[in-house]
Motif scaffolding. Structure first.
Motif, PDB file in Angstrom:
ATOM      1  N   GLY A 194     -25.722 -14.371   0.928  1.00 23.81           N
ATOM      2  CA  GLY A 194     -27.118 -14.028   1.193  1.00 23.81           C
ATOM      3  C   GLY A 194     -27.972 -15.255   1.449  1.00 23.81           C
ATOM      4  N   HIS A 195     -27.450 -16.421   1.060  1.00 29.69           N
ATOM      5  CA  HIS A 195     -28.178 -17.675   1.254  1.00 29.69           C
ATOM      6  C   HIS A 195     -27.304 -18.742   1.915  1.00 29.69           C
ATOM      7  N   LYS A 196     -26.037 -18.761   1.537  1.00 26.03           N
ATOM      8  CA  LYS A 196     -25.136 -19.785   2.059  1.00 26.03           C
ATOM      9  C   LYS A 196     -23.706 -19.266   2.057  1.00 26.03           C
ATOM     10  N   TRP A 197     -22.838 -19.957   2.778  1.00 26.47           N
ATOM     11  CA  TRP A 197     -21.416 -19.629   2.778  1.00 26.47           C
ATOM     12  C   TRP A 197     -20.759 -20.254   1.547  1.00 26.47           C
ATOM     13  N   VAL A 198     -19.951 -19.478   0.866  1.00 27.31           N
ATOM     14  CA  VAL A 198     -19.265 -19.923  -0.343  1.00 27.31           C
ATOM     15  C   VAL A 198     -17.765 -19.894  -0.088  1.00 27.31           C
ATOM     16  N   GLY A 199     -17.070 -20.967  -0.489  1.00 28.00           N
ATOM     17  CA  GLY A 199     -15.635 -21.023  -0.299  1.00 28.00           C
ATOM     18  C   GLY A 199     -15.205 -22.377   0.224  1.00 28.00           C
ATOM     19  N   PRO A 200     -13.930 -22.441   0.640  1.00 25.74           N
ATOM     20  CA  PRO A 200     -12.997 -21.313   0.750  1.00 25.74           C
ATOM     21  C   PRO A 200     -12.276 -21.014  -0.568  1.00 25.74           C
ATOM     22  N   ALA A 201     -11.916 -19.748  -0.746  1.00 28.06           N
ATOM     23  CA  ALA A 201     -11.110 -19.307  -1.877  1.00 28.06           C
ATOM     24  C   ALA A 201      -9.784 -18.784  -1.349  1.00 28.06           C
ATOM     25  N   VAL A 202      -8.736 -18.952  -2.118  1.00 30.54           N
ATOM     26  CA  VAL A 202      -7.418 -18.456  -1.713  1.00 30.54           C
ATOM     27  C   VAL A 202      -7.343 -16.960  -2.006  1.00 30.54           C
ATOM     28  N   LEU A 203      -7.047 -16.159  -0.973  1.00 24.85           N
ATOM     29  CA  LEU A 203      -6.869 -14.727  -1.152  1.00 24.85           C
ATOM     30  C   LEU A 203      -5.410 -14.391  -1.429  1.00 24.85           C
ATOM     31  N   ASN A 204      -4.522 -14.895  -0.577  1.00 18.82           N
ATOM     32  CA  ASN A 204      -3.082 -14.654  -0.731  1.00 18.82           C
ATOM     33  C   ASN A 204      -2.319 -15.909  -0.319  1.00 18.82           C
ATOM     34  N   GLU A 205      -1.157 -16.082  -0.871  1.00 21.09           N
ATOM     35  CA  GLU A 205      -0.256 -17.152  -0.433  1.00 21.09           C
ATOM     36  C   GLU A 205       0.929 -16.542   0.299  1.00 21.09           C
ATOM     37  N   HIS A 206       1.478 -17.307   1.236  1.00 18.81           N
ATOM     38  CA  HIS A 206       2.680 -16.922   1.982  1.00 18.81           C
ATOM     39  C   HIS A 206       2.442 -15.717   2.897  1.00 18.81           C
ATOM     40  N   HIS A 207       1.193 -15.492   3.310  1.00 14.18           N
ATOM     41  CA  HIS A 207       0.877 -14.415   4.244  1.00 14.18           C
ATOM     42  C   HIS A 207       0.052 -14.967   5.401  1.00 14.18           C
ATOM     43  N   TYR A 208       0.001 -14.195   6.502  1.00 14.48           N
ATOM     44  CA  TYR A 208      -0.728 -14.634   7.694  1.00 14.48           C
ATOM     45  C   TYR A 208      -0.998 -13.409   8.573  1.00 14.48           C
ATOM     46  N   GLY A 209      -1.704 -13.641   9.704  1.00 16.69           N
ATOM     47  CA  GLY A 209      -1.891 -12.588  10.699  1.00 16.69           C
ATOM     48  C   GLY A 209      -2.774 -11.449  10.246  1.00 16.69           C
ATOM     49  N   GLN A 210      -3.829 -11.728   9.471  1.00 13.28           N
ATOM     50  CA  GLN A 210      -4.670 -10.682   8.907  1.00 13.28           C
ATOM     51  C   GLN A 210      -5.463  -9.954   9.993  1.00 13.28           C
ATOM     52  N   ALA A 211      -5.656  -8.643   9.778  1.00 15.07           N
ATOM     53  CA  ALA A 211      -6.443  -7.810  10.684  1.00 15.07           C
ATOM     54  C   ALA A 211      -7.087  -6.693   9.888  1.00 15.07           C
ATOM     55  N   PHE A 212      -8.380  -6.444  10.137  1.00 16.55           N
ATOM     56  CA  PHE A 212      -9.099  -5.391   9.440  1.00 16.55           C
ATOM     57  C   PHE A 212      -8.821  -4.024  10.052  1.00 16.55           C
ATOM     58  N   SER A 213      -8.850  -2.988   9.202  1.00 24.69           N
ATOM     59  CA  SER A 213      -8.871  -1.619   9.700  1.00 24.69           C
ATOM     60  C   SER A 213     -10.216  -1.383  10.384  1.00 24.69           C
ATOM     61  N   VAL A 214     -10.326  -0.280  11.115  1.00 26.90           N
ATOM     62  CA  VAL A 214     -11.549   0.018  11.849  1.00 26.90           C
ATOM     63  C   VAL A 214     -12.752   0.116  10.913  1.00 26.90           C
ATOM     64  N   ASP A 215     -12.571   0.678   9.735  1.00 21.85           N
ATOM     65  CA  ASP A 215     -13.687   0.807   8.801  1.00 21.85           C
ATOM     66  C   ASP A 215     -13.866  -0.407   7.890  1.00 21.85           C
ATOM     67  N   GLY A 216     -13.004  -1.399   8.035  1.00 19.96           N
ATOM     68  CA  GLY A 216     -13.132  -2.620   7.252  1.00 19.96           C
ATOM     69  C   GLY A 216     -12.689  -2.518   5.813  1.00 19.96           C
ATOM     70  N   LYS A 217     -12.078  -1.400   5.432  1.00 20.14           N
ATOM     71  CA  LYS A 217     -11.707  -1.190   4.035  1.00 20.14           C
ATOM     72  C   LYS A 217     -10.248  -1.526   3.721  1.00 20.14           C
ATOM     73  N   MET A 254      -3.719 -17.841   2.786  1.00 17.20           N
ATOM     74  CA  MET A 254      -4.771 -17.079   3.435  1.00 17.20           C
ATOM     75  C   MET A 254      -6.052 -17.295   2.638  1.00 17.20           C
ATOM     76  N   LYS A 255      -7.075 -17.826   3.299  1.00 19.23           N
ATOM     77  CA  LYS A 255      -8.305 -18.188   2.608  1.00 19.23           C
ATOM     78  C   LYS A 255      -9.498 -17.418   3.155  1.00 19.23           C
ATOM     79  N   VAL A 256     -10.580 -17.411   2.376  1.00 15.80           N
ATOM     80  CA  VAL A 256     -11.762 -16.656   2.768  1.00 15.80           C
ATOM     81  C   VAL A 256     -13.034 -17.414   2.408  1.00 15.80           C
ATOM     82  N   PHE A 257     -13.992 -17.392   3.340  1.00 16.47           N
ATOM     83  CA  PHE A 257     -15.373 -17.796   3.090  1.00 16.47           C
ATOM     84  C   PHE A 257     -16.217 -16.529   3.025  1.00 16.47           C
ATOM     85  N   LYS A 258     -17.229 -16.516   2.136  1.00 16.55           N
ATOM     86  CA  LYS A 258     -18.138 -15.371   2.047  1.00 16.55           C
ATOM     87  C   LYS A 258     -19.582 -15.858   2.054  1.00 16.55           C
ATOM     88  N   PHE A 259     -20.439 -15.120   2.757  1.00 19.20           N
ATOM     89  CA  PHE A 259     -21.869 -15.443   2.785  1.00 19.20           C
ATOM     90  C   PHE A 259     -22.551 -14.682   1.652  1.00 19.20           C
TER      91      PHE A 259
END
Length: 324
Positions: A105-128, A98-103
Protein backbone atom coordinates in the motif's frame (compact mmCIF):
# COMPACT_ATOMS: atom_id res chain seq x y z
CA UNK A 1 -3.45 -39.09 -12.49
CA UNK A 2 -2.46 -39.37 -8.85
CA UNK A 3 -4.81 -39.45 -5.86
CA UNK A 4 -4.06 -35.85 -4.80
CA UNK A 5 -5.13 -34.59 -8.20
CA UNK A 6 -8.27 -36.71 -8.19
CA UNK A 7 -9.31 -35.54 -4.72
CA UNK A 8 -8.79 -31.95 -5.77
CA UNK A 9 -10.84 -32.27 -8.93
CA UNK A 10 -13.69 -34.28 -7.46
CA UNK A 11 -14.06 -31.79 -4.61
CA UNK A 12 -15.12 -29.06 -7.05
CA UNK A 13 -18.85 -28.73 -7.50
CA UNK A 14 -19.49 -28.75 -11.25
CA UNK A 15 -22.27 -26.16 -11.22
CA UNK A 16 -20.29 -23.81 -9.00
CA UNK A 17 -17.25 -24.16 -11.25
CA UNK A 18 -19.33 -23.31 -14.32
CA UNK A 19 -20.72 -20.19 -12.67
CA UNK A 20 -17.25 -19.07 -11.62
CA UNK A 21 -15.87 -19.65 -15.10
CA UNK A 22 -18.68 -17.64 -16.72
CA UNK A 23 -18.10 -14.84 -14.23
CA UNK A 24 -14.39 -14.83 -15.01
CA UNK A 25 -15.07 -14.62 -18.72
CA UNK A 26 -17.52 -11.76 -18.27
CA UNK A 27 -15.64 -9.67 -15.75
CA UNK A 28 -11.91 -10.27 -16.42
CA UNK A 29 -11.67 -7.41 -18.99
CA UNK A 30 -13.60 -5.09 -16.66
CA UNK A 31 -11.32 -5.98 -13.75
CA UNK A 32 -8.26 -5.01 -15.75
CA UNK A 33 -9.87 -1.87 -17.14
CA UNK A 34 -10.76 -0.64 -13.65
CA UNK A 35 -7.38 -1.45 -12.14
CA UNK A 36 -5.57 1.87 -11.75
CA UNK A 37 -2.58 0.51 -9.84
CA UNK A 38 -0.93 -0.83 -13.00
CA UNK A 39 -0.99 2.74 -14.37
CA UNK A 40 0.55 4.22 -11.23
CA UNK A 41 4.21 5.09 -10.69
CA UNK A 42 4.42 2.35 -8.04
CA UNK A 43 3.48 -0.45 -10.43
CA UNK A 44 6.09 -2.87 -11.79
CA UNK A 45 8.35 -2.47 -8.74
CA UNK A 46 8.32 1.29 -9.44
CA UNK A 47 10.64 0.75 -12.39
CA UNK A 48 10.93 3.24 -15.28
CA UNK A 49 8.77 1.94 -18.12
CA UNK A 50 10.52 0.57 -21.21
CA UNK A 51 10.00 1.71 -24.79
CA UNK A 52 10.03 -0.59 -27.82
CA UNK A 53 13.68 -1.35 -27.03
CA UNK A 54 14.03 -4.16 -24.44
CA UNK A 55 15.79 -3.41 -21.18
CA UNK A 56 16.65 -5.40 -18.07
CA UNK A 57 13.80 -5.40 -15.55
CA UNK A 58 14.60 -4.19 -12.03
CA UNK A 59 18.40 -4.48 -12.28
CA UNK A 60 19.96 -5.26 -8.91
CA UNK A 61 16.65 -6.09 -7.21
CA UNK A 62 16.08 -9.68 -8.30
CA UNK A 63 19.49 -11.23 -7.68
CA UNK A 64 22.16 -11.90 -5.11
CA UNK A 65 25.89 -12.42 -5.75
CA UNK A 66 26.40 -15.54 -7.87
CA UNK A 67 22.75 -15.71 -8.97
CA UNK A 68 20.55 -14.47 -11.81
CA UNK A 69 16.83 -14.12 -12.56
CA UNK A 70 15.45 -16.52 -15.16
CA UNK A 71 12.40 -18.17 -16.70
CA UNK A 72 8.81 -16.90 -16.56
CA UNK A 73 7.67 -14.13 -14.22
CA UNK A 74 4.08 -13.50 -13.09
CA UNK A 75 2.14 -10.54 -11.72
CA UNK A 76 -1.08 -10.92 -9.75
CA UNK A 77 -4.17 -9.55 -11.53
CA UNK A 78 -4.06 -6.34 -9.48
CA UNK A 79 -0.34 -5.95 -10.16
CA UNK A 80 0.55 -5.84 -6.47
CA UNK A 81 2.43 -9.15 -6.34
CA UNK A 82 5.41 -10.08 -8.50
CA UNK A 83 6.76 -13.65 -8.75
CA UNK A 84 10.05 -14.70 -10.34
CA UNK A 85 12.76 -17.35 -10.18
CA UNK A 86 16.29 -16.82 -8.90
CA UNK A 87 18.89 -19.45 -9.71
CA UNK A 88 22.62 -20.00 -10.13
CA UNK A 89 22.51 -22.39 -13.12
CA UNK A 90 20.34 -22.98 -16.20
CA UNK A 91 19.98 -26.73 -16.15
CA UNK A 92 19.44 -27.60 -12.49
CA UNK A 93 16.92 -26.60 -9.83
CA UNK A 94 19.22 -27.50 -6.95
CA UNK A 95 19.48 -23.89 -5.79
CA UNK A 96 16.45 -22.43 -7.56
CA UNK A 97 14.10 -20.25 -5.53
CA UNK A 98 10.69 -18.90 -6.49
CA UNK A 99 10.49 -15.46 -4.90
CA UNK A 100 7.84 -12.80 -4.46
CA UNK A 101 7.64 -9.03 -3.98
CA UNK A 102 4.41 -7.57 -2.56
CA UNK A 103 3.15 -3.97 -2.52
CA UNK A 104 1.89 -3.16 0.98
CA UNK A 105 0.00 0.00 0.00
CA UNK A 106 3.04 2.24 0.39
CA UNK A 107 6.08 0.36 -0.88
CA UNK A 108 7.23 -2.94 -2.34
CA UNK A 109 8.30 -5.46 0.30
CA UNK A 110 10.60 -8.39 -0.41
CA UNK A 111 11.79 -10.48 -1.95
CA UNK A 112 10.61 -13.46 0.11
CA UNK A 113 11.11 -17.09 -0.84
CA UNK A 114 7.80 -18.77 -1.74
CA UNK A 115 9.06 -22.16 -2.92
CA UNK A 116 12.39 -23.82 -3.62
CA UNK A 117 13.18 -26.07 -6.58
CA UNK A 118 10.17 -24.82 -8.59
CA UNK A 119 9.77 -22.55 -11.63
CA UNK A 120 7.42 -21.56 -14.46
CA UNK A 121 4.67 -20.06 -12.27
CA UNK A 122 1.34 -19.05 -13.83
CA UNK A 123 -1.84 -17.72 -12.24
CA UNK A 124 -5.30 -19.18 -12.78
CA UNK A 125 -7.79 -16.85 -14.44
CA UNK A 126 -9.25 -15.81 -11.08
CA UNK A 127 -5.83 -15.46 -9.46
CA UNK A 128 -6.63 -17.93 -6.70
CA UNK A 129 -4.40 -20.77 -7.89
CA UNK A 130 -0.72 -20.72 -8.79
CA UNK A 131 0.55 -23.45 -11.12
CA UNK A 132 4.25 -24.22 -11.52
CA UNK A 133 6.77 -26.84 -12.56
CA UNK A 134 9.29 -28.73 -10.43
CA UNK A 135 12.24 -31.10 -10.51
CA UNK A 136 10.05 -33.92 -11.83
CA UNK A 137 9.19 -32.82 -15.36
CA UNK A 138 6.27 -35.26 -15.53
CA UNK A 139 4.39 -33.34 -12.83
CA UNK A 140 2.67 -29.96 -12.58
CA UNK A 141 2.27 -28.47 -9.11
CA UNK A 142 -0.17 -25.99 -7.60
CA UNK A 143 -0.78 -23.84 -4.55
CA UNK A 144 -4.11 -22.32 -3.50
CA UNK A 145 -4.47 -18.78 -2.20
CA UNK A 146 -5.76 -18.48 1.38
CA UNK A 147 -6.21 -15.62 3.82
CA UNK A 148 -2.80 -16.55 5.25
CA UNK A 149 -0.95 -16.84 1.95
CA UNK A 150 -0.42 -19.89 -0.28
CA UNK A 151 -0.92 -23.53 0.60
CA UNK A 152 2.05 -25.88 0.45
CA UNK A 153 2.79 -27.15 -3.08
CA UNK A 154 0.74 -30.19 -4.13
CA UNK A 155 0.76 -32.19 -7.35
CA UNK A 156 -1.98 -30.94 -9.68
CA UNK A 157 -1.20 -33.13 -12.69
CA UNK A 158 0.98 -36.16 -13.28
CA UNK A 159 1.48 -37.81 -16.66
CA UNK A 160 3.79 -40.50 -18.09
CA UNK A 161 5.47 -37.92 -20.36
CA UNK A 162 7.50 -34.73 -19.95
CA UNK A 163 5.57 -31.46 -19.65
CA UNK A 164 6.63 -27.80 -19.76
CA UNK A 165 5.09 -24.41 -19.02
CA UNK A 166 1.46 -25.19 -18.21
CA UNK A 167 -0.79 -22.13 -18.59
CA UNK A 168 -4.57 -21.84 -17.98
CA UNK A 169 -6.96 -19.82 -20.16
CA UNK A 170 -10.42 -18.29 -19.82
CA UNK A 171 -12.06 -21.18 -21.68
CA UNK A 172 -10.85 -23.72 -19.12
CA UNK A 173 -8.35 -25.21 -21.59
CA UNK A 174 -4.75 -25.48 -20.46
CA UNK A 175 -1.78 -25.03 -22.78
CA UNK A 176 1.56 -26.77 -22.30
CA UNK A 177 4.47 -28.29 -24.18
CA UNK A 178 4.89 -32.07 -24.18
CA UNK A 179 6.91 -34.81 -25.80
CA UNK A 180 5.75 -35.08 -29.41
CA UNK A 181 3.29 -37.78 -30.43
CA UNK A 182 3.84 -40.16 -33.34
CA UNK A 183 2.26 -37.78 -35.88
CA UNK A 184 4.49 -34.84 -34.93
CA UNK A 185 7.58 -37.04 -34.80
CA UNK A 186 7.07 -37.81 -38.50
CA UNK A 187 7.95 -34.17 -39.17
CA UNK A 188 11.00 -34.05 -36.92
CA UNK A 189 9.39 -32.61 -33.77
CA UNK A 190 10.68 -33.65 -30.36
CA UNK A 191 8.39 -31.44 -28.22
CA UNK A 192 5.09 -29.87 -29.25
CA UNK A 193 2.93 -26.97 -28.13
CA UNK A 194 -0.34 -28.60 -27.09
CA UNK A 195 -3.66 -28.20 -25.28
CA UNK A 196 -4.78 -30.05 -22.18
CA UNK A 197 -8.42 -30.63 -21.24
CA UNK A 198 -9.53 -32.19 -17.97
CA UNK A 199 -12.73 -34.12 -17.35
CA UNK A 200 -12.86 -35.61 -13.88
CA UNK A 201 -9.76 -37.75 -13.45
CA UNK A 202 -9.21 -38.02 -17.23
CA UNK A 203 -6.89 -35.76 -19.20
CA UNK A 204 -6.58 -35.24 -22.96
CA UNK A 205 -3.50 -33.73 -24.55
CA UNK A 206 -3.68 -32.59 -28.18
CA UNK A 207 -0.87 -31.12 -30.27
CA UNK A 208 -1.48 -27.78 -31.98
CA UNK A 209 0.32 -29.28 -34.99
CA UNK A 210 1.97 -27.19 -37.65
CA UNK A 211 2.67 -24.41 -38.47
CA UNK A 212 2.91 -23.19 -34.86
CA UNK A 213 4.99 -26.28 -34.10
CA UNK A 214 8.18 -26.53 -36.13
CA UNK A 215 10.73 -29.32 -36.49
CA UNK A 216 12.83 -29.68 -33.34
CA UNK A 217 11.94 -28.60 -29.82
CA UNK A 218 8.83 -26.52 -29.14
CA UNK A 219 8.98 -25.95 -25.40
CA UNK A 220 8.66 -22.33 -24.27
CA UNK A 221 5.61 -20.15 -24.88
CA UNK A 222 3.04 -17.70 -23.56
CA UNK A 223 -0.64 -17.92 -24.50
CA UNK A 224 -3.04 -14.98 -24.11
CA UNK A 225 -5.86 -15.62 -21.61
CA UNK A 226 -8.39 -15.46 -24.46
CA UNK A 227 -6.20 -17.75 -26.62
CA UNK A 228 -6.01 -15.14 -29.38
CA UNK A 229 -2.23 -15.35 -29.71
CA UNK A 230 0.83 -17.29 -28.57
CA UNK A 231 4.41 -16.08 -28.21
CA UNK A 232 6.75 -18.99 -28.83
CA UNK A 233 10.47 -19.64 -28.66
CA UNK A 234 11.28 -20.52 -32.27
CA UNK A 235 14.29 -21.39 -34.43
CA UNK A 236 15.70 -23.34 -31.47
CA UNK A 237 19.34 -24.37 -31.98
CA UNK A 238 20.97 -27.57 -30.76
CA UNK A 239 22.29 -25.60 -27.78
CA UNK A 240 18.82 -24.05 -27.14
CA UNK A 241 19.35 -20.50 -28.37
CA UNK A 242 16.09 -19.21 -29.83
CA UNK A 243 14.12 -16.21 -31.06
CA UNK A 244 10.67 -15.00 -30.02
CA UNK A 245 7.90 -15.36 -32.61
CA UNK A 246 4.14 -14.81 -32.44
CA UNK A 247 1.25 -16.81 -33.88
CA UNK A 248 -2.44 -15.82 -33.94
CA UNK A 249 -5.37 -18.16 -33.61
CA UNK A 250 -7.68 -18.09 -36.62
CA UNK A 251 -11.46 -18.33 -36.54
CA UNK A 252 -11.28 -22.05 -37.32
CA UNK A 253 -9.04 -22.53 -34.25
CA UNK A 254 -5.93 -23.24 -36.33
CA UNK A 255 -2.87 -21.03 -35.96
CA UNK A 256 -1.10 -18.66 -38.31
CA UNK A 257 2.50 -19.12 -39.40
CA UNK A 258 4.59 -17.62 -36.56
CA UNK A 259 6.37 -14.35 -37.35
CA UNK A 260 9.33 -12.72 -35.63
CA UNK A 261 8.83 -10.11 -32.91
CA UNK A 262 11.50 -8.11 -34.69
CA UNK A 263 15.21 -7.28 -34.51
CA UNK A 264 15.03 -5.28 -31.28
CA UNK A 265 13.90 -8.39 -29.39
CA UNK A 266 15.70 -10.96 -31.56
CA UNK A 267 18.99 -9.09 -31.46
CA UNK A 268 21.47 -11.86 -32.19
CA UNK A 269 22.14 -15.38 -30.97
CA UNK A 270 20.85 -15.85 -27.41
CA UNK A 271 18.64 -17.99 -25.21
CA UNK A 272 15.14 -16.45 -25.03
CA UNK A 273 12.41 -18.10 -23.02
CA UNK A 274 9.96 -17.60 -20.14
CA UNK A 275 7.84 -15.17 -22.17
CA UNK A 276 4.98 -13.50 -20.28
CA UNK A 277 2.66 -10.54 -20.92
CA UNK A 278 1.59 -8.28 -18.05
CA UNK A 279 -2.07 -8.27 -16.89
CA UNK A 280 -2.74 -4.95 -18.65
CA UNK A 281 -1.31 -6.29 -21.92
CA UNK A 282 1.25 -3.49 -22.16
CA UNK A 283 4.57 -5.24 -21.52
CA UNK A 284 6.31 -8.40 -22.63
CA UNK A 285 8.73 -10.01 -20.19
CA UNK A 286 11.22 -12.76 -21.07
CA UNK A 287 14.50 -14.27 -19.94
CA UNK A 288 17.51 -13.62 -22.15
CA UNK A 289 21.15 -14.59 -21.96
CA UNK A 290 24.09 -15.62 -24.12
CA UNK A 291 25.39 -17.49 -21.07
CA UNK A 292 24.54 -17.90 -17.41
CA UNK A 293 26.76 -14.91 -16.68
CA UNK A 294 24.57 -12.39 -18.49
CA UNK A 295 21.14 -14.00 -18.05
CA UNK A 296 18.43 -11.57 -16.90
CA UNK A 297 14.74 -10.76 -17.15
CA UNK A 298 14.01 -8.24 -19.89
CA UNK A 299 10.87 -6.26 -20.58
CA UNK A 300 9.64 -4.22 -23.54
CA UNK A 301 6.52 -2.27 -24.55
CA UNK A 302 4.34 -4.80 -26.33
CA UNK A 303 0.79 -3.55 -27.00
CA UNK A 304 1.69 -1.46 -30.06
CA UNK A 305 3.88 -4.26 -31.43
CA UNK A 306 0.98 -6.68 -31.03
CA UNK A 307 -1.30 -4.37 -33.02
CA UNK A 308 1.23 -4.06 -35.81
CA UNK A 309 1.76 -7.82 -36.13
CA UNK A 310 -1.85 -9.00 -35.89
CA UNK A 311 -3.14 -9.95 -39.36
CA UNK A 312 -5.74 -7.47 -40.61
CA UNK A 313 -8.27 -10.23 -41.21
CA UNK A 314 -8.13 -11.26 -37.55
CA UNK A 315 -9.77 -9.17 -34.88
CA UNK A 316 -9.67 -9.82 -31.14
CA UNK A 317 -12.75 -11.75 -29.93
CA UNK A 318 -15.62 -9.64 -28.58
CA UNK A 319 -14.95 -8.81 -24.94
CA UNK A 320 -11.30 -9.80 -25.25
CA UNK A 321 -8.68 -8.28 -22.98
CA UNK A 322 -6.10 -8.51 -25.75
CA UNK A 323 -5.05 -5.05 -27.01
CA UNK A 324 -6.03 -4.23 -30.57
Amino acid sequence: MNSVTERFKTSVNTKRFTKLLVAALCFAPTLHAQNSFLDSKDAYLAQPRPTDTPQIFAPGLLTEPGTFAMDRVAFSLDGKEFYYVQNDAWYTLKNAKMKVFKFDGHKWVGPAVLNEHHYGQAFSVDGKTLYFMGHNSKQVWMSLRTNDGWTAPAVFLEEPFVMYDLMPTQSGTFYLAVESDAEDKKYGLTYSFSTLTLAGAASTVKSLRRPINEPGSNGDFYVAPDESYMIVSAKVTKTYESELYISFRKFDSTWTEPVSLGPKINDGLAHRWGQYVSPDGKYLFYARGTSEKDCAIYWVRFDDLLKSLRPKQLKAPAGSNSPM
